[in-house]
Design a protein around this motif. Sequence first.
Motif, PDB file in Angstrom:
ATOM      1  N   VAL A  13       0.855  -1.173   0.000  1.00 43.06           N
ATOM      2  CA  VAL A  13       0.000   0.000   0.000  1.00 43.06           C
ATOM      3  C   VAL A  13       0.904   1.240   0.000  1.00 43.06           C
ATOM      4  N   LYS A  14       0.382   2.345  -0.523  1.00 40.16           N
ATOM      5  CA  LYS A  14       1.245   3.514  -0.746  1.00 40.16           C
ATOM      6  C   LYS A  14       1.670   4.208   0.555  1.00 40.16           C
ATOM      7  N   HIS A  15       0.736   4.383   1.474  1.00 36.22           N
ATOM      8  CA  HIS A  15       1.047   5.142   2.692  1.00 36.22           C
ATOM      9  C   HIS A  15       0.768   4.341   3.950  1.00 36.22           C
ATOM     10  N   CYS A  16       1.675   4.497   4.919  1.00 32.82           N
ATOM     11  CA  CYS A  16       1.426   3.978   6.268  1.00 32.82           C
ATOM     12  C   CYS A  16       1.620   5.135   7.234  1.00 32.82           C
ATOM     13  N   ILE A  17       0.625   5.361   8.075  1.00 31.06           N
ATOM     14  CA  ILE A  17       0.713   6.407   9.098  1.00 31.06           C
ATOM     15  C   ILE A  17       0.686   5.677  10.429  1.00 31.06           C
ATOM     16  N   ALA A  18       1.854   5.515  11.017  1.00 29.02           N
ATOM     17  CA  ALA A  18       1.946   4.736  12.268  1.00 29.02           C
ATOM     18  C   ALA A  18       1.453   5.578  13.442  1.00 29.02           C
ATOM     19  N   THR A  19       0.790   4.917  14.365  1.00 27.18           N
ATOM     20  CA  THR A  19       0.179   5.622  15.504  1.00 27.18           C
ATOM     21  C   THR A  19       0.506   4.901  16.815  1.00 27.18           C
ATOM     22  N   CYS A  20       0.090   5.535  17.916  1.00 24.24           N
ATOM     23  CA  CYS A  20       0.395   4.965  19.234  1.00 24.24           C
ATOM     24  C   CYS A  20      -0.393   3.677  19.503  1.00 24.24           C
ATOM     25  N   ASN A  21      -1.534   3.515  18.856  1.00 20.77           N
ATOM     26  CA  ASN A  21      -2.304   2.262  18.948  1.00 20.77           C
ATOM     27  C   ASN A  21      -3.378   2.279  17.853  1.00 20.77           C
ATOM     28  N   ALA A  22      -4.077   1.181  17.694  1.00 19.17           N
ATOM     29  CA  ALA A  22      -5.076   1.093  16.619  1.00 19.17           C
ATOM     30  C   ALA A  22      -6.340   1.875  16.955  1.00 19.17           C
ATOM     31  N   THR A  23      -6.639   2.004  18.245  1.00 20.72           N
ATOM     32  CA  THR A  23      -7.846   2.742  18.628  1.00 20.72           C
ATOM     33  C   THR A  23      -7.722   4.198  18.191  1.00 20.72           C
ATOM     34  N   VAL A  24      -6.572   4.802  18.486  1.00 21.52           N
ATOM     35  CA  VAL A  24      -6.335   6.188  18.075  1.00 21.52           C
ATOM     36  C   VAL A  24      -6.258   6.273  16.541  1.00 21.52           C
ATOM     37  N   ALA A  25      -5.704   5.259  15.918  1.00 13.35           N
ATOM     38  CA  ALA A  25      -5.665   5.242  14.440  1.00 13.35           C
ATOM     39  C   ALA A  25      -7.089   5.285  13.885  1.00 13.35           C
ATOM     40  N   LEU A  26      -7.979   4.478  14.470  1.00 13.67           N
ATOM     41  CA  LEU A  26      -9.381   4.472  14.019  1.00 13.67           C
ATOM     42  C   LEU A  26     -10.035   5.829  14.264  1.00 13.67           C
ATOM     43  N   GLU A  27      -9.772   6.393  15.428  1.00 10.98           N
ATOM     44  CA  GLU A  27     -10.381   7.692  15.762  1.00 10.98           C
ATOM     45  C   GLU A  27      -9.927   8.774  14.784  1.00 10.98           C
ATOM     46  N   ILE A  28      -8.642   8.803  14.515  1.00  8.67           N
ATOM     47  CA  ILE A  28      -8.124   9.823  13.591  1.00  8.67           C
ATOM     48  C   ILE A  28      -8.713   9.595  12.193  1.00  8.67           C
ATOM     49  N   LEU A  29      -8.823   8.326  11.828  1.00 13.50           N
ATOM     50  CA  LEU A  29      -9.359   8.017  10.491  1.00 13.50           C
ATOM     51  C   LEU A  29     -10.820   8.452  10.365  1.00 13.50           C
ATOM     52  N   ALA A 155      -1.595   1.550  13.015  1.00 14.65           N
ATOM     53  CA  ALA A 155      -1.299   2.279  11.775  1.00 14.65           C
ATOM     54  C   ALA A 155      -2.550   2.351  10.919  1.00 14.65           C
ATOM     55  N   VAL A 156      -2.650   3.470  10.209  1.00 14.56           N
ATOM     56  CA  VAL A 156      -3.635   3.543   9.127  1.00 14.56           C
ATOM     57  C   VAL A 156      -2.843   3.357   7.846  1.00 14.56           C
ATOM     58  N   VAL A 157      -3.354   2.528   6.946  1.00 17.27           N
ATOM     59  CA  VAL A 157      -2.718   2.392   5.627  1.00 17.27           C
ATOM     60  C   VAL A 157      -3.739   2.772   4.562  1.00 17.27           C
ATOM     61  N   THR A 158      -3.265   3.458   3.542  1.00 16.14           N
ATOM     62  CA  THR A 158      -4.165   3.928   2.491  1.00 16.14           C
ATOM     63  C   THR A 158      -3.380   4.197   1.208  1.00 16.14           C
ATOM     64  N   ASP A 159      -4.064   4.144   0.086  1.00 15.05           N
ATOM     65  CA  ASP A 159      -3.444   4.509  -1.186  1.00 15.05           C
ATOM     66  C   ASP A 159      -3.729   5.960  -1.555  1.00 15.05           C
ATOM     67  N   SER A 160      -4.536   6.637  -0.746  1.00 10.57           N
ATOM     68  CA  SER A 160      -4.936   8.010  -1.074  1.00 10.57           C
ATOM     69  C   SER A 160      -3.919   9.020  -0.537  1.00 10.57           C
ATOM     70  N   ASP A 161      -3.327   9.825  -1.433  1.00 12.45           N
ATOM     71  CA  ASP A 161      -2.355  10.846  -1.008  1.00 12.45           C
ATOM     72  C   ASP A 161      -3.029  11.887  -0.115  1.00 12.45           C
ATOM     73  N   ALA A 162      -4.227  12.325  -0.527  1.00 13.08           N
ATOM     74  CA  ALA A 162      -4.914  13.398   0.219  1.00 13.08           C
ATOM     75  C   ALA A 162      -5.262  12.930   1.628  1.00 13.08           C
ATOM     76  N   LEU A 163      -5.787  11.698   1.719  1.00  5.33           N
ATOM     77  CA  LEU A 163      -6.155  11.169   3.043  1.00  5.33           C
ATOM     78  C   LEU A 163      -4.914  10.999   3.915  1.00  5.33           C
ATOM     79  N   ALA A 164      -3.835  10.492   3.314  1.00  2.00           N
ATOM     80  CA  ALA A 164      -2.595  10.297   4.076  1.00  2.00           C
ATOM     81  C   ALA A 164      -2.096  11.629   4.631  1.00  2.00           C
TER      82      ALA A 164
END
Length: 347
Positions: A13-29, A155-164
């Motif tokens: 996948v194009k982008h990985c945005i690593a976070t402190c945990n998956a819960t916060v990753a979901l919240e940010i997403l 982590a959130v992973v996505t192929d979208s540049d804008a979302l990343a």
Amino acid sequence: MEFERRVADFAAVKHCIATCNATVALEILVRALDLSGEVIVPSFTFVASAHALQWHQVTPVFCDIDPRTHNIDPGKVEHLITPRTTAILGVHLWGRPCPIDELQAIADRNGLTLLFDAAHAFGCKYKGQMIGGFGQAEVFSFHATKFINAGEGGAVVTDSDALANRLRLMRNFGFSGYDQVTSIGTNGKMGELSAAMGLTNFESLHEFIEVNRRNLELYNENLANVPGLSLLGYEEDQQPNYQYMVIEVDAAKAGIRRDELMSVLHAENVLARRYFYPGVHRMEPYCSLVPMAGSLLPHTQAVADRVLALPTGSAVIPQDISRICAIIRSALEHSGEIRETLVNRRT
Ligand SMILES: Cc1ncc(COP(=O)(O)O)c(C=O)c1O
């Protein structure tokens, strides 16, 4: 950072945005995708899948599961769509990909966003493609109980540049440069120590899969033909990570209830666990907000009452599995005495 690159490469996948945990990753997403109103999500999942929505005043609308796979039943999703629905949050439970194509078709037909809680599914494939690149974005967990252990991490992973870009800003207080804050944000960064630990785990990834697969085979051999017990299998062509070793106890056929069997295993120092019990809709605040939700979730409730996760992973050796299975078989043979002992202990 190195960990993000490894995750993105591995998940293709194009982008990985690593976070402190998956819960916060979901919240940010949830925030970065501008979700609002209602989002359809299974109730048979970890509570964080729903909390990440509710935290942003987005209402989780619980969908029943397919009792065979334990994943969201796409046949039940469309009935739950209302004018307030903005998204579907699929969960790849136990690392088994949920029905992505069907969910994507429903999302497309109804103009909904599709995102995935892939907390369990790092290293798994769906129809030959790595989990990570589906929907608008997917979220991995690297908690100590997960497949890649960073202590705490996500982590959130996505192929979208804008979302990343939005996610990166939001993860770091909205900072786009020194002294420059250009969006709302939080502190969701992954710590360096977690990243370093996650990286060392990568080295053993294939070994983990192999050990877990062997463990599943051993459990299968030892528990085959035990009446009332069934092992949740995986589809080989979807390259599971075999992280969870899940059995279902049919009390009527086994002669023993799931909770009784769990008590026996605990008494023998075997850390068998109920999982996702009793279902998110039966937890607060959801059970108070929608007290009748269970009427639409018969399979969720039945499965939540039957599931038991048995020890697996690289610390579990074949002799452990033989012993655990011997305890289980013996518990089933002596179910009457066990029930009596447990009842006496309570009174
Ligand atoms: C399905 C699911 N989603 C989200 C999470 C939250 O992950 P974390 O502990 O990294 O916040 C978990 C953790 O167990 C999970 O099982």
